[in-house]
Design an enzyme around this catalytic site. Structure first.
Site, PDB file in Angstrom:
ATOM      1  CB  SER A 102      -1.194   8.986   7.855  1.00 39.63           C
ATOM      2  OG  SER A 102      -0.778   9.696   6.717  1.00 39.63           O
TER       3      SER A 102
ATOM      4  CE  LYS B 146      -5.000   5.897   5.576  1.00 42.66           C
ATOM      5  NZ  LYS B 146      -3.723   6.384   6.155  1.00 42.66           N
TER       6      LYS B 146
ATOM      7  CB  SER C 140      -3.055   9.789   4.310  1.00 44.96           C
ATOM      8  OG  SER C 140      -2.633   8.652   5.052  1.00 44.96           O
TER       9      SER C 140
HETATM   10  N1  GLN Z   1       2.029  13.125   5.036  1.00 43.44           N
HETATM   11  C1  GLN Z   1       3.031  12.111   5.000  1.00 43.44           C
HETATM   12  C2  GLN Z   1       3.259  11.677   3.569  1.00 43.44           C
HETATM   13  O1  GLN Z   1       2.686  12.266   2.720  1.00 43.44           O
HETATM   14  C3  GLN Z   1       2.627  10.955   5.850  1.00 43.44           C
HETATM   15  C4  GLN Z   1       1.657  10.023   5.239  1.00 43.44           C
HETATM   16  C5  GLN Z   1       1.323   8.855   6.095  1.00 43.44           C
HETATM   17  O2  GLN Z   1       1.658   8.801   7.275  1.00 43.44           O
HETATM   18  N2  GLN Z   1       0.688   7.872   5.480  1.00 43.44           N
HETATM   19  O3  GLN Z   1       3.955  10.769   3.275  1.00 43.44           O
END
Ligand code: GLN
Length: 460
Positions: free
Chosen positions: A173, A74, A149
């Protein structure tokens, strides 16, 4: 062939590491234009590394446990010589100048790093639509978001572009895109994997973890990356088991679910689409017929989860972004970032300024303990908590969601981050041809129980 079997086949040269890499490069060349899972790949290096591994294997030299397996990382995890942008214009010119601890460990075990995957900007999202480099498509449900994400990392697995990928999980994410793309994703216990080299979203919640098609891929990666890192202050030294052995044993065990206690919660179902509940319940009932003991629990704080998570996220993210002031990294973040990142910076700044009254952040920390205590209490009487990973199906790319609708995707995943417990998602089935994930959670540092369940369930 599962990933463990593939790793053995490369060692005994039934499969050449070079063919493995070139197969993925081919797929990427043919499909990445439309899927946009990878932001950058380094073919030459990967092929060179594969040739070295094949040579060593032919000379019967020692090889690491990941020899010849192809990894995607990532874009918020530092890898030397790749652009580590966190999918933000802010860092568009930032070239990784060192390897994150997890990356060094993968390389040491002869894993091959092929490239860097797309994501929501700074990991702040659940759809991978906020990337500066454009949205990633979902190979398992084309035209829909892959989740986020770590959407690129999940799409790279679902689209057969690598063996294993790394994501980060702050509020879901890894698990959310694993669920939407129909693959396996795992967030380790907080502190089990070093965060050194990860670009922070919210440091008290962030954890790095793997995505793969099967449990042996997850297990092999955990055996490599779960380790105490003295250079990282939240890293914990614990007696880790051999995850791969556990995954392999579960496959041959006659009754891996005999006596296993599984907790379920109506409160998780109440926020979830009925069609998803149906698929997930069916999976859990199968386990009951195999001897698992299913118990119902009550979780009183479901409504507190999102406000608590987002408040902590805003404040910690705001603080983490102060270094992007334009001096070291080229751009000042507020000048070039997207709407969601700006919203978090503005909110984080507002809350931090008001904090002398202790109204917001301290309140969120209190709420966090309530949630954690309730989950810990539940886990005293059960081995695993199971339920849906994401409460709704992934929307079509381009559909406009307001921030609250977007945040609602996270209600079932943030619980594990707020509590620090391990959690994973695997495919439970499909609704209208769209994958749906089963989420499995366990006590802190009982990550292996989830791996065992993953491995046993995928054999069913
Ligand atoms: N969707 C969650 C956020 O926007 C989690 C994001 C993540 O785990 N990096 O913070």
């Amino acid at each position: 062939m599962n990933i463990f079997e593939k790793s053995q086949a490369i060692k005994n040269q039934e499969i050449k590491a070079k063919d493995n890499v070139e197969g993925f490069i081919n797929t990427i060349n043919n499909t990445n234009n439309s899927i946009n899972a990878f932001l950058e790949i380094n073919n030459e290096n990967a092929i060179k590394k594969a040739e070295e591994i094949d040579k060593k294997a032919q000379n019967k030299e020692n090889l690491g446990s990941l020899a010849g397996l192809v990894f995607a990382i990532k874009a918020n995890i530092n890898v030397e010589d790749f652009i580590i942008s966190a999918a933000s214009k802010t860092l568009e010119n930032y070239q990784g100048s060192y390897n994150a601890t997890v990356v060094d460990k993968i390389l040491k075990e002869d894993g091959i790093i092929l490239g860097i995957t797309n994501m929501d900007e700074f990991a702040a999202g659940s759809s991978s639509e906020t990337s500066f480099y454009g949205v990633t498509d979902n190979p398992a449900a084309p035209g829909r978001i892959p989740g986020g994400s770590s959407g690129g990392s999940a799409a790279a697995i679902a689209g057969d572009m690598c063996d294993i990928s790394l994501g980060s999980d702050t509020g879901g994410s890894i698990r959310n895109p694993a669920s939407h793309c129909g693959v396996m994703g795992f967030k380790p216990s907080y502190g089990a994997v070093s965060r050194q080299g990860l670009i922070d979203l919210s440091m008290s919640l962030d954890q790095i973890g793997p995505l793969a098609t099967d449990a042996t891929g997850i297990a092999l990666t955990l055996d490599t990356i779960v380790a105490h890192d003295p250079s990282e202050c939240t890293s914990i030294d614990y007696d880790k088991p051999n995850f791969t052995e556990i995954a392999l044993e579960a496959k041959t065990s006659e009754n891996p679910f005999e006596g296993v206690k599984i907790g379920i919660c109506d409160e998780f179902k109440n926020v979830t689409d009925d069609k998803i509940n149906k698929i997930v319940d069916k999976k859990i009932n199968e386990l009951s017929s195999l001897g698992a003991e299913i118990n119902e629990f009550c979780f009183n704080y479901i409504d507190l989860c999102l406000p608590t998570y987002y408040l902590i996220n805003y404040v910690e993210f705001f603080s983490a972004t102060r270094k992007y002031d334009g001096r070291k990294y080229g751009h000042k973040i507020e000048d070039v970032c997207g709407d969601e990142v700006l919203r978090r910076i503005d909110m984080g700044s507002y809350i931090s300024q008001r904090e002398f009254s202790g109204k917001f952040y301290k309140g969120a920390l209190k709420a966090r303990s309530l949630i954690k205590n309730e989950i810990d209490e539940m886990l005293k009487d059960t081995d695993l908590i199971m339920g849906p990973t994401v409460p709704k199906l992934p929307h079509k790319i381009g559909e406009k969601l307001d921030p609250m609708e977007m945040y609602a995707y996270d209600v079932l995943t943030v619980i594990a981050n707020l509590s620090g417990i391990p959690a994973g998602s695997m495919k439970a089935g499909e609704v209208d041809d769209i994958p749906v994930g089963l989420q499995i959670q366990a006590k802190s540092f009982e990550d292996h129980k989830i791996i065992k369940a993953f491995s046993a369930i995928e054999e069913l």
